[in-house]
Design a protein around this motif. Structure first.
Motif, PDB file in Angstrom:
ATOM      1  N   PHE A   1      -7.237   2.517   1.343  1.00  0.00           N
ATOM      2  CA  PHE A   1      -7.837   1.867   2.503  1.00  0.00           C
ATOM      3  C   PHE A   1      -7.054   0.592   2.789  1.00  0.00           C
ATOM      4  O   PHE A   1      -6.366   0.050   1.912  1.00  0.00           O
ATOM      5  CB  PHE A   1      -9.306   1.532   2.235  1.00  0.00           C
ATOM      6  CG  PHE A   1     -10.197   2.732   2.090  1.00  0.00           C
ATOM      7  CD1 PHE A   1     -10.241   3.720   3.058  1.00  0.00           C
ATOM      8  CD2 PHE A   1     -11.011   2.872   0.975  1.00  0.00           C
ATOM      9  CE1 PHE A   1     -11.067   4.829   2.915  1.00  0.00           C
ATOM     10  CE2 PHE A   1     -11.838   3.976   0.827  1.00  0.00           C
ATOM     11  CZ  PHE A   1     -11.873   4.954   1.805  1.00  0.00           C
ATOM     12  N   THR A   2      -7.165   0.084   4.008  1.00  0.00           N
ATOM     13  CA  THR A   2      -6.513  -1.183   4.334  1.00  0.00           C
ATOM     14  C   THR A   2      -7.444  -2.342   3.995  1.00  0.00           C
ATOM     15  O   THR A   2      -8.636  -2.148   3.740  1.00  0.00           O
ATOM     16  CB  THR A   2      -6.133  -1.247   5.821  1.00  0.00           C
ATOM     17  OG1 THR A   2      -7.316  -1.138   6.616  1.00  0.00           O
ATOM     18  CG2 THR A   2      -5.183  -0.114   6.180  1.00  0.00           C
ATOM     19  N   ASP A   3      -6.877  -3.544   4.011  1.00  0.00           N
ATOM     20  CA  ASP A   3      -7.685  -4.720   3.680  1.00  0.00           C
ATOM     21  C   ASP A   3      -8.511  -5.217   4.852  1.00  0.00           C
ATOM     22  O   ASP A   3      -9.238  -6.206   4.739  1.00  0.00           O
ATOM     23  CB  ASP A   3      -6.793  -5.845   3.143  1.00  0.00           C
ATOM     24  CG  ASP A   3      -5.736  -6.305   4.152  1.00  0.00           C
ATOM     25  OD1 ASP A   3      -5.819  -5.905   5.343  1.00  0.00           O
ATOM     26  OD2 ASP A   3      -4.835  -7.059   3.754  1.00  0.00           O
TER      27      ASP A   3
ATOM     28  N   GLN B   1      -3.555  -2.325  12.475  1.00  0.00           N
ATOM     29  CA  GLN B   1      -2.620  -1.880  13.500  1.00  0.00           C
ATOM     30  C   GLN B   1      -1.518  -1.024  12.905  1.00  0.00           C
ATOM     31  O   GLN B   1      -1.127   0.006  13.483  1.00  0.00           O
ATOM     32  CB  GLN B   1      -2.007  -3.092  14.208  1.00  0.00           C
ATOM     33  CG  GLN B   1      -1.052  -2.725  15.343  1.00  0.00           C
ATOM     34  CD  GLN B   1      -1.730  -1.894  16.418  1.00  0.00           C
ATOM     35  OE1 GLN B   1      -2.760  -2.294  16.965  1.00  0.00           O
ATOM     36  NE2 GLN B   1      -1.182  -0.724  16.728  1.00  0.00           N
ATOM     37  N   GLU B   2      -1.022  -1.418  11.727  1.00  0.00           N
ATOM     38  CA  GLU B   2       0.032  -0.632  11.084  1.00  0.00           C
ATOM     39  C   GLU B   2      -0.449   0.774  10.777  1.00  0.00           C
ATOM     40  O   GLU B   2       0.262   1.759  11.022  1.00  0.00           O
ATOM     41  CB  GLU B   2       0.479  -1.319   9.796  1.00  0.00           C
ATOM     42  CG  GLU B   2       1.556  -0.550   9.043  1.00  0.00           C
ATOM     43  CD  GLU B   2       1.867  -1.141   7.675  1.00  0.00           C
ATOM     44  OE1 GLU B   2       3.051  -1.218   7.321  1.00  0.00           O
ATOM     45  OE2 GLU B   2       0.903  -1.511   6.959  1.00  0.00           O
TER      46      GLU B   2
ATOM     47  N   TYR C   1       0.786   4.326  12.465  1.00  0.00           N
ATOM     48  CA  TYR C   1       1.243   5.438  11.637  1.00  0.00           C
ATOM     49  C   TYR C   1       0.530   6.728  12.025  1.00  0.00           C
ATOM     50  O   TYR C   1       1.165   7.781  12.172  1.00  0.00           O
ATOM     51  CB  TYR C   1       0.992   5.140  10.158  1.00  0.00           C
ATOM     52  CG  TYR C   1       1.021   6.380   9.288  1.00  0.00           C
ATOM     53  CD1 TYR C   1       2.228   6.998   8.970  1.00  0.00           C
ATOM     54  CD2 TYR C   1      -0.161   6.950   8.803  1.00  0.00           C
ATOM     55  CE1 TYR C   1       2.266   8.154   8.197  1.00  0.00           C
ATOM     56  CE2 TYR C   1      -0.130   8.099   8.031  1.00  0.00           C
ATOM     57  CZ  TYR C   1       1.082   8.697   7.731  1.00  0.00           C
ATOM     58  OH  TYR C   1       1.104   9.848   6.971  1.00  0.00           O
ATOM     59  N   ALA C   2      -0.783   6.674  12.191  1.00  0.00           N
ATOM     60  CA  ALA C   2      -1.544   7.883  12.533  1.00  0.00           C
ATOM     61  C   ALA C   2      -1.071   8.462  13.858  1.00  0.00           C
ATOM     62  O   ALA C   2      -0.940   9.688  14.001  1.00  0.00           O
ATOM     63  CB  ALA C   2      -3.031   7.561  12.583  1.00  0.00           C
ATOM     64  N   ALA C   3      -0.806   7.599  14.831  1.00  0.00           N
ATOM     65  CA  ALA C   3      -0.333   8.071  16.130  1.00  0.00           C
ATOM     66  C   ALA C   3       1.074   8.672  16.021  1.00  0.00           C
ATOM     67  O   ALA C   3       1.356   9.725  16.601  1.00  0.00           O
ATOM     68  CB  ALA C   3      -0.345   6.916  17.137  1.00  0.00           C
ATOM     69  N   ASP C   4       1.952   7.999  15.276  1.00  0.00           N
ATOM     70  CA  ASP C   4       3.305   8.524  15.080  1.00  0.00           C
ATOM     71  C   ASP C   4       3.268   9.883  14.377  1.00  0.00           C
ATOM     72  O   ASP C   4       3.984  10.817  14.752  1.00  0.00           O
ATOM     73  CB  ASP C   4       4.134   7.553  14.240  1.00  0.00           C
ATOM     74  CG  ASP C   4       4.469   6.260  14.966  1.00  0.00           C
ATOM     75  OD1 ASP C   4       4.265   6.193  16.194  1.00  0.00           O
ATOM     76  OD2 ASP C   4       4.934   5.314  14.294  1.00  0.00           O
ATOM     77  N   LEU C   5       2.436   9.979  13.345  1.00  0.00           N
ATOM     78  CA  LEU C   5       2.331  11.222  12.583  1.00  0.00           C
ATOM     79  C   LEU C   5       1.857  12.364  13.473  1.00  0.00           C
ATOM     80  O   LEU C   5       2.421  13.468  13.446  1.00  0.00           O
ATOM     81  CB  LEU C   5       1.371  11.025  11.412  1.00  0.00           C
ATOM     82  CG  LEU C   5       1.150  12.235  10.507  1.00  0.00           C
ATOM     83  CD1 LEU C   5       2.428  12.584   9.760  1.00  0.00           C
ATOM     84  CD2 LEU C   5       0.015  11.942   9.507  1.00  0.00           C
ATOM     85  N   ALA C   6       0.831  12.102  14.269  1.00  0.00           N
ATOM     86  CA  ALA C   6       0.310  13.141  15.159  1.00  0.00           C
ATOM     87  C   ALA C   6       1.378  13.619  16.137  1.00  0.00           C
ATOM     88  O   ALA C   6       1.508  14.822  16.398  1.00  0.00           O
ATOM     89  CB  ALA C   6      -0.906  12.612  15.919  1.00  0.00           C
TER      90      ALA C   6
ATOM     91  N   SER D   1      -6.538   6.661  11.946  1.00  0.00           N
ATOM     92  CA  SER D   1      -6.477   6.453  13.395  1.00  0.00           C
ATOM     93  C   SER D   1      -7.309   5.258  13.823  1.00  0.00           C
ATOM     94  O   SER D   1      -7.045   4.643  14.861  1.00  0.00           O
ATOM     95  CB  SER D   1      -6.938   7.711  14.136  1.00  0.00           C
ATOM     96  OG  SER D   1      -8.278   8.028  13.806  1.00  0.00           O
ATOM     97  N   ALA D   2      -8.315   4.913  13.031  1.00  0.00           N
ATOM     98  CA  ALA D   2      -9.151   3.746  13.314  1.00  0.00           C
ATOM     99  C   ALA D   2      -8.734   2.542  12.475  1.00  0.00           C
ATOM    100  O   ALA D   2      -9.450   1.540  12.427  1.00  0.00           O
ATOM    101  CB  ALA D   2     -10.618   4.076  13.074  1.00  0.00           C
TER     102      ALA D   2
END
Length: 262
Positions: free
Chosen positions: A120-122, A129-130, A134-139, A194-195
């Motif tokens: 998980f992120t902090d 945002q990072e 990443y999720a958008a790039d991966l998709a 994505s969120a």
């Protein structure tokens, strides 16, 4: 190797090793069931370890359309094959999936859970945002069938230098990684990338069973800080930092911690 069929008809391949109460190993990104072998040996006198190919990996199927609920059903099917109730250990993004499964299936199915460095992120704006980028790039890469580029994008996310990624892409083992590309989207869903990948508090608050949350003493703050936050958010958790360990945790100390907790 054996098989179990999930609720949507997907066949899942698994192995089991050892003697004792069942413990399900849930691997992370770019892992198939072979990642559980190293942990199975030091635990074999205490537990029967079940390690499986998550859907879209190894010898398991990949029925579409995907939703994270299908992977929860997969884990439930494996637990059913193990007798209907089993402790679970999830490593990395497999820990995120295991937490979601524990919340959905309840203590009658998963009585105890251990996780190691769930990514998980902090919760900071930069980290959120990072992860969303990443999720958008991966998709986008997967939609174009660029599985190798998807694997490379994941490696960039986890901090692998660009020159090292370039060298890896020319190595003989690279073709064995490319088939994992589509399943990276499933790991992304497990951590809700994505969120932004923040700790999903609505899920975490529903996990009332005892949970061991582990991290490595030599891991970066980006992995250790979320582990502490996760342990603090869970209703019934114990936090353990394993001295000298990184995200690539050694099987022997990991097995000792799991055996003591379980």
């Amino acid at each position: 190797m054996d098989f179990v069929t999930s609720q949507d008809g997907t066949r899942l391949a698994f192995d089991r090793y050892g003697d004792g109460p069942p413990l399900i190993y849930v691997g992370g990104a770019l892992n198939d069931r072979r990642s559980g072998v190293a942990v199975a040996e030091p635990l074999s006198s205490r537990f029967t370890l079940y390690y499986y190919d998550r859907r879209g990996r190894g010898d398991s199927g990949d029925t579409q359309p995907f939703a994270v609920e299908r992977e929860i059903e997969d884990l439930a099917a494996l637990i059913s094959a193990a007798g209907g109730q089993a402790a679970v250990f999830g490593i990395s993004s497999g820990g995120a999936l295991s937490l979601r499964a524990a919340a959905a299936l309840g203590p009658g199915v998963i009585p105890r859970l251990a996780v190691y460095e769930v990514p998980f992120t902090d919760g900071s704006r930069e980290a959120l945002q990072e992860r969303a980028t990443y999720a958008a790039d991966l998709a986008a890469l997967l939609a174009e069938g660029r599985h190798g580029d998807a694997v490379a994008r994941f490696m960039k996310l986890v901090g692998t230098p660009e020159d090292v990624i370039a060298q890896m892409r020319t190595a003989p083992f690279w073709p064995t990684l490319e088939p994992f590309g589509p399943s990276l989207a499933y790991d992304s869903e497990a951590v809700h990338a994505s969120a932004g990948g923040a700790i999903p508090m609505e899920v975490i608050k529903a996990v009332e069973i005892p949970v061991l949350v582990m991290d490595g003493g030599a891991s970066p703050p980006a992995l250790r800080d979320p582990a502490r936050a996760l342990a603090a958010a869970l209703p019934n958790a114990h936090h353990e930092t394993m001295p000298g360990q990184t995200h690539d945790v050694a099987p022997e100390p990991l097995a000792r911690s799991l055996a003591a907790f379980l």
